[in-house]
Design a protein around this motif. Structure first.
Motif, PDB file in Angstrom:
ATOM      1  N   LYS A 292       0.837  -1.200   0.000  1.00 27.75           N
ATOM      2  CA  LYS A 292       0.000   0.000   0.000  1.00 27.75           C
ATOM      3  C   LYS A 292       0.873   1.251   0.000  1.00 27.75           C
ATOM      4  O   LYS A 292       0.605   2.233  -0.725  1.00 27.75           O
ATOM      5  N   ASP A 293       1.961   1.208   0.818  1.00 26.22           N
ATOM      6  CA  ASP A 293       2.884   2.355   0.878  1.00 26.22           C
ATOM      7  C   ASP A 293       3.554   2.594  -0.476  1.00 26.22           C
ATOM      8  O   ASP A 293       3.743   3.755  -0.905  1.00 26.22           O
ATOM      9  N   LEU A 294       3.918   1.464  -1.158  1.00 28.02           N
ATOM     10  CA  LEU A 294       4.548   1.585  -2.471  1.00 28.02           C
ATOM     11  C   LEU A 294       3.601   2.240  -3.471  1.00 28.02           C
ATOM     12  O   LEU A 294       3.994   3.105  -4.262  1.00 28.02           O
ATOM     13  N   ARG A 295       2.348   1.804  -3.411  1.00 29.65           N
ATOM     14  CA  ARG A 295       1.355   2.374  -4.341  1.00 29.65           C
ATOM     15  C   ARG A 295       1.147   3.855  -4.045  1.00 29.65           C
ATOM     16  O   ARG A 295       1.031   4.680  -4.958  1.00 29.65           O
ATOM     17  N   GLU A 296       1.095   4.202  -2.778  1.00 28.37           N
ATOM     18  CA  GLU A 296       0.907   5.607  -2.394  1.00 28.37           C
ATOM     19  C   GLU A 296       2.105   6.452  -2.841  1.00 28.37           C
ATOM     20  O   GLU A 296       1.946   7.585  -3.316  1.00 28.37           O
ATOM     21  N   ALA A 297       3.318   5.842  -2.675  1.00 27.66           N
ATOM     22  CA  ALA A 297       4.534   6.577  -3.066  1.00 27.66           C
ATOM     23  C   ALA A 297       4.572   6.790  -4.577  1.00 27.66           C
ATOM     24  O   ALA A 297       4.928   7.878  -5.071  1.00 27.66           O
ATOM     25  N   ALA A 298       4.215   5.736  -5.321  1.00 27.94           N
ATOM     26  CA  ALA A 298       4.200   5.843  -6.786  1.00 27.94           C
ATOM     27  C   ALA A 298       3.177   6.878  -7.234  1.00 27.94           C
ATOM     28  O   ALA A 298       3.429   7.680  -8.151  1.00 27.94           O
ATOM     29  N   LYS A 299       2.059   6.855  -6.606  1.00 28.03           N
ATOM     30  CA  LYS A 299       0.995   7.808  -6.950  1.00 28.03           C
ATOM     31  C   LYS A 299       1.446   9.233  -6.660  1.00 28.03           C
ATOM     32  O   LYS A 299       1.207  10.162  -7.443  1.00 28.03           O
ATOM     33  N   LYS A 300       2.125   9.378  -5.518  1.00 24.24           N
ATOM     34  CA  LYS A 300       2.596  10.704  -5.135  1.00 24.24           C
ATOM     35  C   LYS A 300       3.676  11.201  -6.106  1.00 24.24           C
ATOM     36  O   LYS A 300       3.701  12.374  -6.499  1.00 24.24           O
ATOM     37  N   ALA A 301       4.587  10.272  -6.502  1.00 26.44           N
ATOM     38  CA  ALA A 301       5.661  10.635  -7.443  1.00 26.44           C
ATOM     39  C   ALA A 301       5.075  11.047  -8.790  1.00 26.44           C
ATOM     40  O   ALA A 301       5.538  12.010  -9.423  1.00 26.44           O
ATOM     41  N   GLU A 302       4.066  10.342  -9.256  1.00 23.62           N
ATOM     42  CA  GLU A 302       3.423  10.652 -10.530  1.00 23.62           C
ATOM     43  C   GLU A 302       2.775  12.019 -10.479  1.00 23.62           C
ATOM     44  O   GLU A 302       2.855  12.803 -11.437  1.00 23.62           O
ATOM     45  N   GLN A 303       2.167  12.298  -9.357  1.00 25.63           N
ATOM     46  CA  GLN A 303       1.519  13.598  -9.202  1.00 25.63           C
ATOM     47  C   GLN A 303       2.544  14.724  -9.204  1.00 25.63           C
ATOM     48  O   GLN A 303       2.339  15.782  -9.812  1.00 25.63           O
ATOM     49  N   MET A 304       3.703  14.471  -8.559  1.00 25.10           N
ATOM     50  CA  MET A 304       4.770  15.479  -8.529  1.00 25.10           C
ATOM     51  C   MET A 304       5.331  15.709  -9.936  1.00 25.10           C
ATOM     52  O   MET A 304       5.638  16.839 -10.327  1.00 25.10           O
ATOM     53  N   ARG A 305       5.463  14.627 -10.709  1.00 21.58           N
ATOM     54  CA  ARG A 305       5.961  14.749 -12.081  1.00 21.58           C
ATOM     55  C   ARG A 305       5.038  15.604 -12.915  1.00 21.58           C
ATOM     56  O   ARG A 305       5.448  16.480 -13.673  1.00 21.58           O
ATOM     57  N   ARG A 306       3.755  15.361 -12.738  1.00 23.53           N
ATOM     58  CA  ARG A 306       2.768  16.129 -13.497  1.00 23.53           C
ATOM     59  C   ARG A 306       2.786  17.601 -13.102  1.00 23.53           C
ATOM     60  O   ARG A 306       2.665  18.492 -13.946  1.00 23.53           O
ATOM     61  N   ASP A 307       2.919  17.840 -11.791  1.00 26.58           N
ATOM     62  CA  ASP A 307       2.953  19.241 -11.322  1.00 26.58           C
ATOM     63  C   ASP A 307       4.178  19.969 -11.888  1.00 26.58           C
ATOM     64  O   ASP A 307       4.112  21.136 -12.308  1.00 26.58           O
ATOM     65  N   SER A 308       5.343  19.245 -11.937  1.00 25.91           N
ATOM     66  CA  SER A 308       6.584  19.856 -12.457  1.00 25.91           C
ATOM     67  C   SER A 308       6.460  20.157 -13.948  1.00 25.91           C
ATOM     68  O   SER A 308       6.887  21.211 -14.440  1.00 25.91           O
ATOM     69  N   ALA A 309       5.867  19.242 -14.690  1.00 29.11           N
ATOM     70  CA  ALA A 309       5.684  19.428 -16.137  1.00 29.11           C
ATOM     71  C   ALA A 309       4.785  20.625 -16.415  1.00 29.11           C
ATOM     72  O   ALA A 309       5.009  21.399 -17.346  1.00 29.11           O
TER      73      ALA A 309
END
Length: 324
Positions: A292-309
Motif C-alpha cells: 500500500k505504501d509503495l502504491r501511495e509513493a508511486a501515486k505521489k511521485a506521478e503527481q509530482m511529475r505532473r505538477d513539475s511538467a
C-alpha cells in the motif's frame, strides 16, 4: 332356618335404622336430630352421622351443643378419610373454642389431617409444606404437650419426603448428562436441608457431576472447571476422611490431575498455534501495508511529475481576431 331368621332380623333392623335416619333428616327438632346423629357416630356410621351434623350446623349455632357438633363432625370426616375437610374443622374448633379442654386435641388432629393428606414424594408437595407448617404451629401453641415428640417425628418424616423429592429431581439432571444443572441442584439440596440423611449420596453425585463437567467441558471453560472439581475433591477428603466418598474423591482427583496435565499440553500447543497464526497474520498485514505504501509513493511521485511538467510549460501567446 336360623340363618334365614338372622337375615330377616338384620333386614328389619336396617329398615328401622334407615327410617330413623330419614325422620331425623326431615325433622326440625334439634334435640332429636342431635340424638340420632350421636347414635350414628357411636355406631361408626360416619356418612349418616355427617349428614345429620351438617343438618345441625345452623340449628346449634351459638348454643352449648355447637362445640360437640363441630368436634364430632371433624372426627367423622377424619375416620371417613376426608382429611382436608376434617383438618379444616379441627382447626376451626381449636380457634373458635380455645378454652375447651379438647382444643389441644383438635389442634393436634388438625396437624395429623394435613399429614395424612400429604402426597407421595413424586407428586406436588404443597400439602406436605402445609402439613409441616400446621405441625409447627401446634408446637408453637403447645410447647409442653405430650404429643410434641410424635409431632417432631412426623415433621422429620415429611421433611425427608421433601429432601428426597429434591434429591430425585437433581438425580434426573445427572441421568440426562446435564452435569452443570445436576451439580447446582445437589448443592441446593444441601443448602435447603443441611441436616439431610442423603448427604453421602449427594456427595457421590456431586463428585461425579463435577468430574464429568470438567472432563467434557469446552476448551474455554475446561481449566476453571478442572480446578473447581479438584477443589471439591479436597473438600470431601477433609470433611469425611476414611469414607467411601473420600475414596471416590481421591480416585477422581488423580484422574483430574492427569486431565489437567493433558490439558496443559494442549494449552501449550494451542498457544503456539495461536502465536504462529498471529505472526503470520502480522506478516501478511505488514506485506499489505508495504504494498500500500509503495502504491501511495508511486501515486505521489506521478503527481509530482505532473505538477513539475505543468510549471515548465509556457503559457500560450495571446491571439487577436482582426475585424474586417
Amino acid at each position: 332356618m336360623k340363618k334365614y331368621l338372622i337375615i330377616t332380623l338384620a333386614f328389619f333392623a336396617l329398615s328401622a335404622c334407615n327410617k330413623q335416619q330419614d325422620l331425623a333428616l326431615k325433622s326440625a327438632d334439634k334435640d332429636y336430630i342431635l340424638k340420632v346423629a350421636n347414635e350414628k357416630f357411636e355406631k361408626k356410621k360416619w356418612k349418616d352421622a355427617l349428614a345429620l351434623y351438617e343438618r345441625l350446623s345452623n340449628l346449634v349455632a351459638g348454643t352449648d351443643d355447637a362445640p360437640n357438633v363441630v368436634y364430632n363432625s371433624a372426627y367423622a370426616n377424619y375416620y371417613d378419610k376426608n382429611y382436608k375437610l376434617a383438618g379444616h374443622q379441627f382447626k376451626n374448633f381449636s380457634v373458635t373454642f380455645p378454652q375447651d379442654k379438647r382444643a389441644e386435641d383438635a389442634a393436634y388432629m388438625s396437624a395429623l389431617c394435613y399429614y395424612e393428606g400429604s402426597m407421595d414424594y413424586n407428586l406436588d408437595q404443597t400439602s406436605t409444606d402445609l402439613a409441616i407448617n400446621e405441625m409447627q404451629n401446634f408446637l408453637n401453641n403447645y410447647p409442653n404437650s405430650d404429643r410434641s415428640k410424635n409431632i417432631n417425628q412426623l415433621i422429620d418424616e415429611l421433611t425427608y419426603k421433601l429432601e428426597f423429592k429434591a434429591y430425585e429431581n437433581a438425580k434426573q439432571y445427572y441421568k440426562m448428562a446435564d452435569y452443570k444443572a445436576a451439580s447446582t441442584a445437589f448443592e441446593n439440596v444441601l443448602d435447603d436441608y443441611p441436616s439431610t440423611k442423603l448427604r453421602d449420596k449427594i456427595y457421590d453425585y456431586m463428585l461425579k457431576s463435577k468430574y464429568e463437567l470438567a472432563v467434557n467441558s469446552i476448551y474455554s471453560l475446561k481449566k476453571d472447571r478442572i480446578e473447581s472439581a479438584l477443589a471439591f475433591t479436597k473438600q470431601i477428603e477433609r470433611e469425611v476422611p476414611g469414607t467411601e466418598n473420600a475414596k471416590t474423591a481421591t480416585d477422581l482427583r488423580n484422574k483430574l490431575l492427569k486431565e489437567k496435565e493433558t490439558f496443559a499440553e494442549l494449552e501449550k500447543k494451542v498457544e503456539a498455534r495461536n502465536k504462529e497464526l498471529k505472526d503470520k497474520q502480522q506478516a501478511e498485514e505488514a506485506k499489505i501495508n508495504a504494498e500500500k505504501d509503495l502504491r501511495e509513493a508511486a501515486k505521489k511521485a506521478e503527481q509530482m511529475r505532473r505538477d513539475s511538467a505543468a510549471l515548465a510549460t509556457p503559457a500560450p501567446a495571446a491571439t487577436f481576431k482582426i475585424k474586417k
